[in-house]
Design a protein around this motif. Structure first.
Motif, short mmCIF file in Angstrom:
data_model
loop_
_atom_site.label_atom_id
_atom_site.label_comp_id
_atom_site.label_asym_id
_atom_site.label_seq_id
_atom_site.Cartn_x
_atom_site.Cartn_y
_atom_site.Cartn_z
N SER A 196 0.85 -1.19 0.00
CA SER A 196 0.00 0.00 0.00
C SER A 196 0.88 1.23 0.00
CB SER A 196 -0.91 0.02 1.24
OG SER A 196 -0.13 0.23 2.41
N ALA A 250 -2.89 8.53 -6.62
CA ALA A 250 -4.08 9.05 -5.94
C ALA A 250 -5.24 8.06 -6.04
CB ALA A 250 -4.48 10.39 -6.54
N PRO A 251 -6.09 7.98 -5.01
CA PRO A 251 -7.31 7.15 -5.11
C PRO A 251 -8.18 7.61 -6.27
CG PRO A 251 -6.91 7.85 -2.85
CD PRO A 251 -5.97 8.64 -3.71
N ALA A 252 -8.87 6.67 -6.87
CA ALA A 252 -9.74 6.96 -8.01
C ALA A 252 -10.92 6.01 -7.96
CB ALA A 252 -8.96 6.81 -9.32
N ARG A 311 -10.56 2.31 -7.58
CA ARG A 311 -9.20 2.10 -7.08
C ARG A 311 -9.02 2.91 -5.80
NH1 ARG A 311 -4.57 4.36 -10.73
NH2 ARG A 311 -5.16 6.25 -9.62
N PRO A 312 -9.58 2.42 -4.68
CA PRO A 312 -9.54 3.19 -3.44
C PRO A 312 -8.16 3.29 -2.82
CG PRO A 312 -10.47 1.02 -3.05
CD PRO A 312 -10.31 1.16 -4.54
N LYS A 313 -7.25 2.38 -3.18
CA LYS A 313 -5.90 2.46 -2.63
C LYS A 313 -4.89 2.18 -3.73
CE LYS A 313 -5.54 -2.35 -1.07
NZ LYS A 313 -5.23 -3.23 0.08
N THR A 314 -3.64 2.47 -3.45
CA THR A 314 -2.59 2.34 -4.46
C THR A 314 -1.41 1.57 -3.89
OG1 THR A 314 -1.05 3.58 -5.88
CG2 THR A 314 -1.60 4.55 -3.77
N TRP A 315 -0.59 1.02 -4.78
CA TRP A 315 0.64 0.32 -4.37
C TRP A 315 1.84 1.25 -4.48
CZ3 TRP A 315 4.09 0.37 -8.36
CH2 TRP A 315 3.56 0.56 -9.64
N ASN A 325 4.14 3.68 -3.11
CA ASN A 325 4.53 4.32 -1.85
C ASN A 325 5.71 5.27 -2.11
OD1 ASN A 325 6.75 2.65 -2.14
ND2 ASN A 325 6.33 1.39 -0.35
N SER A 329 1.91 2.39 -14.60
CA SER A 329 0.59 2.82 -14.13
C SER A 329 0.06 3.92 -15.04
CB SER A 329 0.67 3.31 -12.68
OG SER A 329 -0.62 3.56 -12.15
#
Length: 225
Positions: free
Chosen positions: A30, A84-86, A89-93, A95, A139
């Motif tokens: 995350s 950024a959340p979209a 896609r509430p979370k991202t990898w 970091n 991405s």
């Protein structure tokens, strides 16, 4: 998918490029997890450049030049937007370690952004790593309809014009499948990668500062090397 090992030591850009050459890449659990781990999918996502699928509707959008497409003019902003959340896609990898690593690769000319702009606003784009005749897509994001799709179309045209052999998408999503993305077994992927790494293409066959028109993009997609 094989999770090879947690990465708790420093990774340099050189180490990262060697990993790509071996068919592996890093991810994080995350955005808040400081650790990284290596991934080597058993089935690898690949978008065959010579079999790229472009719908008539999207081709018209590309030809209309409703978006201005730039290269490497806002790399950090593209990474921020990809992280950024979209919707969906509430979370991202992505970091901080990922940001720093790929930022370093960008500074040494091995990582690039393809950006779509409209009325002076960054509305979509993607970024990825270049190594030999392979481009590894990392991405993408969009803030307007078709903005990321147009960035991908421009990327494929640039890769074809420059003589690239491989566009690695890591995984295949429904979004990518519409363009012709396929899954290939690990062994076959390594053969493709080995060939691609021997290539000496030119990512800037269209100069970095050139604003490439939609007509030029479609011509490159339809033409031969």
């Amino acid at each position: 998918m094989t999770r090879i090992n947690d990465v708790l030591v420093e990774i340099t850009p050189e180490v990262l490029l060697k990993a790509y050459a071996c068919g592996i890449f890093p991810m994080a659990e995350s955005a808040t997890d400081p650790g990284l781990y290596w991934i080597e999918p058993e089935l690898r996502g690949v978008l065959p450049l010579e079999e790229f699928h472009l719908s008539g509707r999207l081709a018209r959008t590309v030809r209309s030049d409703v978006f201005e497409v730039r290269i490497d003019s806002a790399f950090e902003e593209v990474m921020d937007a990809c992280a950024a959340p979209a919707p969906g896609r509430p979370k991202t990898w992505i970091n901080d370690r990922i940001r720093n690593l790929y930022g370093e690769l960008h500074r040494i000319g091995r990582c690039h952004s393809v950006e779509t702009w409209r009325d002076g606003r960054l509305v979509g784009g993607l970024y990825g790593v270049r190594l030999g005749g392979a481009f590894f897509g990392e991405s993408m994001f969009h803030r307007e309809r078709d903005a990321s799709k147009v960035a991908l179309v421009h990327l494929v045209a640039r890769l074809k014009r420059g003589g690239f052999d491989l566009l690695d998408t890591q995984f295949v999503t429904e979004h990518l499948r519409q363009f012709g993305a396929i899954e290939v077994p690990r062994r076959d992927y390594h053969r493709m990668l080995e060939v691609a790494l021997l290539g000496k293409p030119d990512f800037f066959a269209w100069p970095r500062e050139k604003i490439v028109s939609g007509s030029e993009v479609l011509e490159a997609l339809n033409g031969s090397r």
